[in-house]
Design an enzyme around this catalytic site. Sequence first.
Site, PDB file in Angstrom:
ATOM      1  N   ARG A   1      34.396  -1.168  -5.260  1.00 51.31           N
ATOM      2  CA  ARG A   1      34.531  -1.554  -6.732  1.00 51.31           C
ATOM      3  C   ARG A   1      33.250  -2.323  -7.300  1.00 51.31           C
ATOM      4  NH1 ARG A   1      37.597   0.210 -11.257  1.00 51.31           N
ATOM      5  NH2 ARG A   1      38.991   1.395  -9.697  1.00 51.31           N
TER       6      ARG A   1
ATOM      7  N   GLU B   1      42.107  -4.714 -16.952  1.00 46.69           N
ATOM      8  CA  GLU B   1      41.061  -5.503 -16.364  1.00 46.69           C
ATOM      9  C   GLU B   1      39.700  -5.608 -17.001  1.00 46.69           C
ATOM     10  OE1 GLU B   1      41.091  -4.541 -11.867  1.00 46.69           O
ATOM     11  OE2 GLU B   1      41.561  -2.510 -13.200  1.00 46.69           O
TER      12      GLU B   1
ATOM     13  N   GLU C   1      49.795  -6.700  -5.533  1.00 42.79           N
ATOM     14  CA  GLU C   1      49.376  -5.540  -5.109  1.00 42.79           C
ATOM     15  C   GLU C   1      49.547  -5.090  -3.471  1.00 42.79           C
ATOM     16  OE1 GLU C   1      46.005  -1.940  -5.130  1.00 42.79           O
ATOM     17  OE2 GLU C   1      45.777  -4.039  -6.346  1.00 42.79           O
TER      18      GLU C   1
END
Length: 776
Positions: free
Chosen positions: A328, A730, A250
């Site tokens: 997160r 995920e 990413e």
Amino acid sequence: MHKNKSHNTLNSELDAVSKALKKSIKNLDSYTHVRGESLYVDDVNIRQGTFHAVVFDSPKAHGKIKHIDYSKAEALEGVERILTYKDIPGENEIGGIIADEPLFAEYDVHFWGMPIALIVAESEFIARKARGLIDIDIEELPVITTAKEAKAKGSFINAPRSFSLGNTEKAFADCDYIFEGETFSNGQEHLYIEAQGAYAEPLENGNIKITSSTQGPTAVQATTARVLGLAMHKIEIDVTRLGGGFGGKEDQATPWAVMAALATYHLNQSVKLVLNRHDDLRMTGKRHPYESSYKIGLSKDLKILAYEAEFLQNSGAAADLSPAIAERTLFHATNSYFVPNVTTKVLSCKTNLPPNTAFRGFGGPQGMFVIESAIAKAASEIGVSSKAIQEANLLDENDTFSYGQIAKLVEAKNSWNSAKSLFNSEGLEREIETFNQNNSNFKKGIAFMPICFGISFTNTPMNHARALVHIYLDGSVGVSTAAVEMGQGVNTKMMQIAAQVFSIPIEKIKIETTNTTRVANTSPSAASSTADLNGKATLMACNSLLERLKKVASEDLNVSENEISLQDEFVYINAKKSELSWTELISKTMLKRVALTENAHYATPEIHFDKTKEKGHPFAYHVYGTAITTVTVDCTRGTYEFDSVKIVHDYGKSMSEGIDLGQVEGALIQGIGWMTLEEIAYNDDGKLLSNALSTYKVPDLFSVPKVVETIPLETKGHDLAILKSKAVGEPPLMYGIGAYFALQNAIKAFNPNYNMKFHAPMTAEKVLMGLYEDSK
């Protein structure tokens, strides 16, 4: 009103086609994968005269560069040039969230493996030989390798973040039970099959095209433009597919693409840079290790009244995506449970390791592991099963998360109760109890693992996507999106959407490479949002084209548009087949000069988050599920086998059941590997010790569960999921956390004196030590 009615009619038509397609659809990349025909960066047909590049990186984790002698390397025949920070025409900066990471080290090095120079030669062999001829003198400085040490020394990436709900201080005063403890979860190597790499080639007028193995084409484009001092339109990024990413591409695919482009910029020749496995392991970041502490308070009826946690994230030497991953962690700190009083805090600690980065779950697994550890600790101390505490605290409809979002369409109890019923959990527990009573050398353990995972980028502006759809004159279709195929089957899903809307065979549809010239300003393929965002954009584009086609058909057949539908490559009038075929309709549309191209943009509605208040509605929806894991431990050796993992998973209304099942199973095994086998090890000098597959163990055929059974949860799905098919990349990884606690319970069955540890991964060595420890 007419347009809305048309779309509603379309949706009902799609439902019928979808039911037929989703059962039979397969990952369409599988055919070329097994034949060895799928194309990756290393398969690009290189131009004549292409140079090959190798990175010269720091042999120390922290220090000042006193002297570098490149003369011997530069004199080697076949070496074209060695590039350093001095050769950068723009900014020597590749940091995304925080500008704290140079492309090449200038005067200091901050981790073992930090890039210092790029050797460009006629072959990779020559470049590697030249690397060994470079002399470097580094004055070593103190090395920090752990988050606790970084905290003690005040070494942080950014300011801490904290979420809160209710009043924990007051709530603890009312608790009947209070427990405190510490946990550790280690990093994890991505070990994608295709290593990091890029191929840059010069185009005319100073433009550069880069074929990159990246999850974030726009990030590569923007960073390359910044480093080269060019406008973004001069840089084209193209991605066919990745040989795995898992978050490791990413952000961390960017430097290698930039380096290749820098060499092309100077040499006006194509340059290929593909890391070998050892270089990739040494130079790239991993899943973040976390050192965390918790305090949990419960009532006599096992309700969690208060919970506090402090997460120390080992960020490495630069920010990379650490701030977003830390965030997160906070979002998922209470997992599937409602806790009325919560205070959680995360500190991103700066160490002298390679910058750690995104990995499937993106901080969520680290947060969930802590609360599951706190529950296990409380259960052990109170003398009840963890299952009893878990079940007593599962989320209900309209419960509030610590970040302010109200839980809607909650499936926590549904998935839990379905798992108990479908898999006869009481029978499983009785079987394990009987086995343990009758066996002394082997013991079994069982653990329940509920999950609740939010779907969306938590940075709200990233939740948008575009799709470009062409219908060609012969009726074939080309689809371009920002979705990057990396084994998750997103290309197949995009083709499936177009096939359903147009009611044509999937063979007539082509998914183009992901290219910044066709689809610009894209978010990365990450956060389990790729299919939702790009699929919704594709659906919008196809719907718009369909409306035009229906208008043309209605005029040609002299009927109302509301009477028109497309089925099996023909136009139907009031559900009756006409003589107008799909191909003829396209031809007539073209002759009428009606556009057969559409560019659609989708932005997720409803979501928002105010970071100044740490409150909002950051997720489009949540994915739920429950896994029941059983394990058998050999109490002589400390080895173990997972007998089964039985899962009830919230797919919504899966549009590709085979693909989604593969994602659940793959994520589960990756989660089990993180929790049990995969042990990242650095020495005190910051050197990676687990630097090969001989020293870093990943799950193989003999370490996966004997039985993995997954049953879809009966649910209505969610409107913000593409065709109500929920994200699946995920969330299932977190089922693997149950493996850790199943092992703990098996150890406890053998050794009643065992003092439960929360230090992952639970390797066979740790199991053996736990079996024979005497805490009394």
